[in-house]
Design a protein around this motif. Sequence first.
Motif, PDB file in Angstrom:
ATOM      1  N   TYR A  13      49.112  28.533  38.472  1.00  0.00           N
ATOM      2  CA  TYR A  13      48.345  29.382  37.543  1.00  0.00           C
ATOM      3  C   TYR A  13      46.911  30.071  38.076  1.00  0.00           C
ATOM      4  O   TYR A  13      46.360  29.278  38.652  1.00  0.00           O
ATOM      5  CB  TYR A  13      47.708  28.421  36.472  1.00  0.00           C
ATOM      6  N   ARG A  56      63.374  38.481  26.918  1.00  0.00           N
ATOM      7  CA  ARG A  56      62.734  37.522  25.865  1.00  0.00           C
ATOM      8  C   ARG A  56      63.850  36.517  25.421  1.00  0.00           C
ATOM      9  O   ARG A  56      64.660  36.952  24.904  1.00  0.00           O
ATOM     10  CB  ARG A  56      62.000  38.352  25.007  1.00  0.00           C
ATOM     11  N   ASN A  83      56.991  33.422  22.622  1.00  0.00           N
ATOM     12  CA  ASN A  83      56.222  33.789  23.848  1.00  0.00           C
ATOM     13  C   ASN A  83      56.865  33.377  25.011  1.00  0.00           C
ATOM     14  O   ASN A  83      56.461  33.701  26.082  1.00  0.00           O
ATOM     15  CB  ASN A  83      54.863  33.251  23.787  1.00  0.00           C
ATOM     16  N   ASN A 138      56.487  30.801  29.534  1.00  0.00           N
ATOM     17  CA  ASN A 138      55.548  31.117  28.223  1.00  0.00           C
ATOM     18  C   ASN A 138      54.302  31.776  29.052  1.00  0.00           C
ATOM     19  O   ASN A 138      53.445  30.920  29.499  1.00  0.00           O
ATOM     20  CB  ASN A 138      55.112  30.001  27.583  1.00  0.00           C
ATOM     21  N   SER A 139      54.162  33.042  29.202  1.00  0.00           N
ATOM     22  CA  SER A 139      52.915  33.554  29.751  1.00  0.00           C
ATOM     23  C   SER A 139      51.599  33.330  28.991  1.00  0.00           C
ATOM     24  O   SER A 139      50.686  33.474  29.396  1.00  0.00           O
ATOM     25  CB  SER A 139      53.180  35.322  29.935  1.00  0.00           C
ATOM     26  N   THR A 140      51.924  33.190  27.777  1.00  0.00           N
ATOM     27  CA  THR A 140      50.706  32.965  26.835  1.00  0.00           C
ATOM     28  C   THR A 140      49.944  31.698  27.030  1.00  0.00           C
ATOM     29  O   THR A 140      48.783  31.652  27.180  1.00  0.00           O
ATOM     30  CB  THR A 140      51.125  33.170  25.129  1.00  0.00           C
ATOM     31  N   LEU A 141      50.804  30.825  27.250  1.00  0.00           N
ATOM     32  CA  LEU A 141      50.250  29.382  27.496  1.00  0.00           C
ATOM     33  C   LEU A 141      49.647  29.374  28.996  1.00  0.00           C
ATOM     34  O   LEU A 141      48.923  28.647  29.185  1.00  0.00           O
ATOM     35  CB  LEU A 141      51.687  28.327  27.604  1.00  0.00           C
ATOM     36  N   GLU A 142      50.244  30.153  29.790  1.00  0.00           N
ATOM     37  CA  GLU A 142      49.562  30.093  31.045  1.00  0.00           C
ATOM     38  C   GLU A 142      48.360  30.724  30.990  1.00  0.00           C
ATOM     39  O   GLU A 142      47.387  30.480  31.898  1.00  0.00           O
ATOM     40  CB  GLU A 142      50.666  30.819  32.079  1.00  0.00           C
ATOM     41  N   SER A 143      48.091  32.060  30.498  1.00  0.00           N
ATOM     42  CA  SER A 143      46.965  32.833  30.492  1.00  0.00           C
ATOM     43  C   SER A 143      45.781  32.338  29.330  1.00  0.00           C
ATOM     44  O   SER A 143      44.629  32.337  30.005  1.00  0.00           O
ATOM     45  CB  SER A 143      47.283  34.422  30.269  1.00  0.00           C
ATOM     46  N   SER A 144      46.118  31.831  28.522  1.00  0.00           N
ATOM     47  CA  SER A 144      45.183  31.530  27.654  1.00  0.00           C
ATOM     48  C   SER A 144      44.796  30.337  27.338  1.00  0.00           C
ATOM     49  O   SER A 144      43.637  29.885  27.409  1.00  0.00           O
ATOM     50  CB  SER A 144      45.458  32.363  25.925  1.00  0.00           C
TER      51      SER A 144
END
Length: 224
Positions: free
Chosen positions: A111, A148, A152, A178-184
């Motif tokens: 991350y 996909r 997400n 899960n890119s959202t879990l990683e970024s946010s």
Amino acid sequence: MFEQKPQLEIVDVPKSSCCNLTYLLGAAMGGVALTLLLGVTFWIGRQTAAEGTPTLWNGIPTERVPPELLSASATHGGSNMAVCTAMVGDDAEGFFSLDFITGDLRGWVYYPRQGAFGGMFMTNVIAQLGQSKNPEYLLVSGGTAAARLGGNVKLAQSLIYVVDTRSGLFAAYTVPWNSTLESSAGGPQGGLMIFVSGGQIRESNAGVRKPTNPMPGLGAPGAA
């Protein structure tokens, strides 16, 4: 009577000294010019040779190598373990290792915003590639389109290829990301790596046990 004025003595300079000096200067200038000419000729020859030599990738001219191999990430292997890197998300890179003894394929995903590894995925390649007494594997990664899966979660932007040089089989794996879990949120994620598909490069050598119940690949006949 006129007084006779003294006359200056005329010194006769030997012609040989003047000629020798001129000759030495000419020879020196000629030597410098010849050296410059040889230097320029050598440089032009080096440039021409470099332009005429094809760029090689593992000893193969690059124009004959598929683009996906040219853009493959770093990989390295030893006697009982191999490692490689592969892009998983837009900004997240994964580090993958294959244990020859156990057949375990593991992946850690970094991350960048957290400055730490936040993803952990794994599988075992014996189910697809079989098992031999002294297995010899090759491990390499390559880029692919991120499909996909739902919500997400998407497949990683890379495939992880494993080749068993004894059985002649290969298998490709990927990671659900899960890119959202990683970024946010920066939360941890993990699970099983997904077997995509595989095949047989050549007939297996004697003494290699082929898989008795291989998993169907993602999208392959019989896959859930």
